[in-house]
Design a protein around this motif. Structure first.
Motif, short mmCIF file in Angstrom:
data_model
loop_
_atom_site.label_atom_id
_atom_site.label_comp_id
_atom_site.label_asym_id
_atom_site.label_seq_id
_atom_site.Cartn_x
_atom_site.Cartn_y
_atom_site.Cartn_z
N HIS A 114 31.63 -36.89 27.59
CA HIS A 114 32.52 -35.88 28.18
C HIS A 114 31.91 -35.18 29.39
O HIS A 114 32.59 -35.03 30.41
CB HIS A 114 32.97 -34.87 27.13
CG HIS A 114 34.08 -35.36 26.27
ND1 HIS A 114 35.36 -35.58 26.74
CD2 HIS A 114 34.12 -35.70 24.97
CE1 HIS A 114 36.13 -36.02 25.78
NE2 HIS A 114 35.40 -36.12 24.69
N ASP B 200 33.66 -35.42 32.92
CA ASP B 200 34.12 -34.19 33.57
C ASP B 200 33.52 -34.03 34.96
O ASP B 200 34.16 -33.45 35.85
CB ASP B 200 33.78 -32.97 32.72
CG ASP B 200 34.63 -32.89 31.46
OD1 ASP B 200 35.69 -33.55 31.41
OD2 ASP B 200 34.23 -32.17 30.52
N SER B 201 32.30 -34.54 35.17
CA SER B 201 31.67 -34.43 36.49
C SER B 201 32.40 -35.27 37.55
O SER B 201 32.19 -35.05 38.75
CB SER B 201 30.20 -34.84 36.41
OG SER B 201 30.08 -36.24 36.22
N LEU B 202 33.25 -36.18 37.14
CA LEU B 202 34.03 -36.98 38.09
C LEU B 202 35.21 -36.20 38.67
O LEU B 202 35.78 -36.61 39.68
CB LEU B 202 34.56 -38.25 37.41
CG LEU B 202 33.53 -39.23 36.89
CD1 LEU B 202 34.22 -40.37 36.14
CD2 LEU B 202 32.69 -39.78 38.03
N HIS B 203 35.59 -35.10 38.02
CA HIS B 203 36.73 -34.28 38.43
C HIS B 203 37.99 -35.12 38.57
O HIS B 203 38.77 -34.96 39.50
CB HIS B 203 36.42 -33.53 39.74
CG HIS B 203 35.19 -32.70 39.66
ND1 HIS B 203 35.13 -31.55 38.91
CD2 HIS B 203 33.96 -32.87 40.21
CE1 HIS B 203 33.91 -31.04 39.01
NE2 HIS B 203 33.18 -31.81 39.79
N TRP B 204 38.18 -36.03 37.62
CA TRP B 204 39.31 -36.96 37.63
C TRP B 204 40.64 -36.25 37.58
O TRP B 204 41.56 -36.55 38.35
CB TRP B 204 39.13 -37.93 36.47
CG TRP B 204 40.33 -38.77 36.15
CD1 TRP B 204 41.06 -38.73 35.01
CD2 TRP B 204 40.91 -39.79 36.95
NE1 TRP B 204 42.07 -39.64 35.05
CE2 TRP B 204 42.00 -40.32 36.24
CE3 TRP B 204 40.63 -40.32 38.20
CZ2 TRP B 204 42.81 -41.32 36.72
CZ3 TRP B 204 41.44 -41.33 38.69
CH2 TRP B 204 42.50 -41.82 37.96
N PHE B 205 40.79 -35.29 36.69
CA PHE B 205 42.07 -34.61 36.53
C PHE B 205 42.41 -33.77 37.76
O PHE B 205 43.56 -33.72 38.18
CB PHE B 205 42.08 -33.76 35.26
CG PHE B 205 41.97 -34.58 34.01
CD1 PHE B 205 42.96 -35.50 33.67
CD2 PHE B 205 40.86 -34.47 33.19
CE1 PHE B 205 42.84 -36.26 32.53
CE2 PHE B 205 40.76 -35.24 32.05
CZ PHE B 205 41.74 -36.14 31.72
N ALA B 206 41.41 -33.14 38.36
CA ALA B 206 41.65 -32.37 39.58
C ALA B 206 42.08 -33.29 40.72
O ALA B 206 42.98 -32.96 41.49
CB ALA B 206 40.40 -31.58 39.96
N ALA B 207 41.47 -34.45 40.82
CA ALA B 207 41.82 -35.40 41.87
C ALA B 207 43.25 -35.92 41.69
O ALA B 207 44.00 -36.06 42.66
CB ALA B 207 40.83 -36.57 41.89
N ASN C 11 45.72 -34.35 40.10
CA ASN C 11 46.63 -33.24 40.41
C ASN C 11 46.76 -33.05 41.92
O ASN C 11 47.86 -32.81 42.43
CB ASN C 11 46.16 -31.95 39.75
CG ASN C 11 46.39 -31.95 38.26
OD1 ASN C 11 47.28 -32.65 37.76
ND2 ASN C 11 45.60 -31.19 37.55
N HIS C 12 45.64 -33.16 42.64
CA HIS C 12 45.68 -33.03 44.10
C HIS C 12 46.52 -34.15 44.73
O HIS C 12 47.33 -33.89 45.63
CB HIS C 12 44.25 -33.06 44.65
CG HIS C 12 44.16 -32.95 46.13
ND1 HIS C 12 44.46 -31.78 46.80
CD2 HIS C 12 43.85 -33.87 47.07
CE1 HIS C 12 44.32 -31.99 48.10
NE2 HIS C 12 43.95 -33.25 48.28
#
Length: 176
Positions: free
Chosen positions: A152, A156-163, A165-166
């Motif tokens: 995890h 999480d360090s990949l920031h997949w969900f933020a990317a 959403n962007h």
């Protein structure tokens, strides 16, 4: 992607069977409690065969206790399974599993494409719109593998969900 989906489907199946067994067991315990409707003391005082009643009550109490223990055991089944995998994955033989977190975004995109194709094919064959296509085995499998391999923080360090959403926000703006 297929192996992760099968892991998720297997976990879902095990949880389904466990829930069904717990439901059946709880029904049996409820039925046993509703039989008679008298307290233990009332039964002992009105019955001449005290030893038989005591033995029956003792058996009933042990069944209820076993059902409670089984219920607790079933609720922690997934935690135990995940703990076993975590313990086994700590060895050097599974060091390559640390790279799995890097593959999850690509696997998710592939899963979404396959899901979309399946949905389109289903709607082509069924002319009604009241049919739903669901495949949650992949999502459950990814969650389990990330937990079992303790990935995890790396994921999480990949920031997949933020990317994602962007990208979705950018796509929505371009459509306006």
């Amino acid at each position: 992607r297929f192996a992760i989906t099968q892991i998720g489907n297997t976990i879902a199946f095990v949880k389904l069977i466990s829930a069904a067994e717990a439901n059946h067991s709880n029904g049996s315990v409820a039925m046993a409690r509703s039989l008679g409707g008298t307290s233990n003391d009332e039964m002992l005082s009105t019955n001449n065969e005290v030893s038989d009643v005591q033995r029956a009550l003792s058996d009933l109490n042990s069944v209820v206790q076993e059902q409670r223990t089984q219920s607790r055991r079933q609720s922690s089944l997934l935690k135990l399974l995940c703990g076993d995998f975590q313990r086994d994955m700590k060895g050097t033989d599974y060091a390559h599993m640390q790279n799995l977190a890097m593959l999850v975004p690509a696997l998710c995109l592939n899963w979404l494409e396959v899901l979309q194709r399946g949905k389109e094919m289903m709607h082509k064959q069924n002319l009604t719109s009241d049919v739903y296509f669901v495949d949650d085995g992949f999502a459950l499998g990814v969650a389990f593998v990330l937990s079992a391999c303790d990935l995890h923080p790396l994921f999480d360090s990949l920031h997949w969900f933020a990317a994602i959403n962007h990208k979705q926000d950018a796509d929505e703006k371009s459509l306006r």
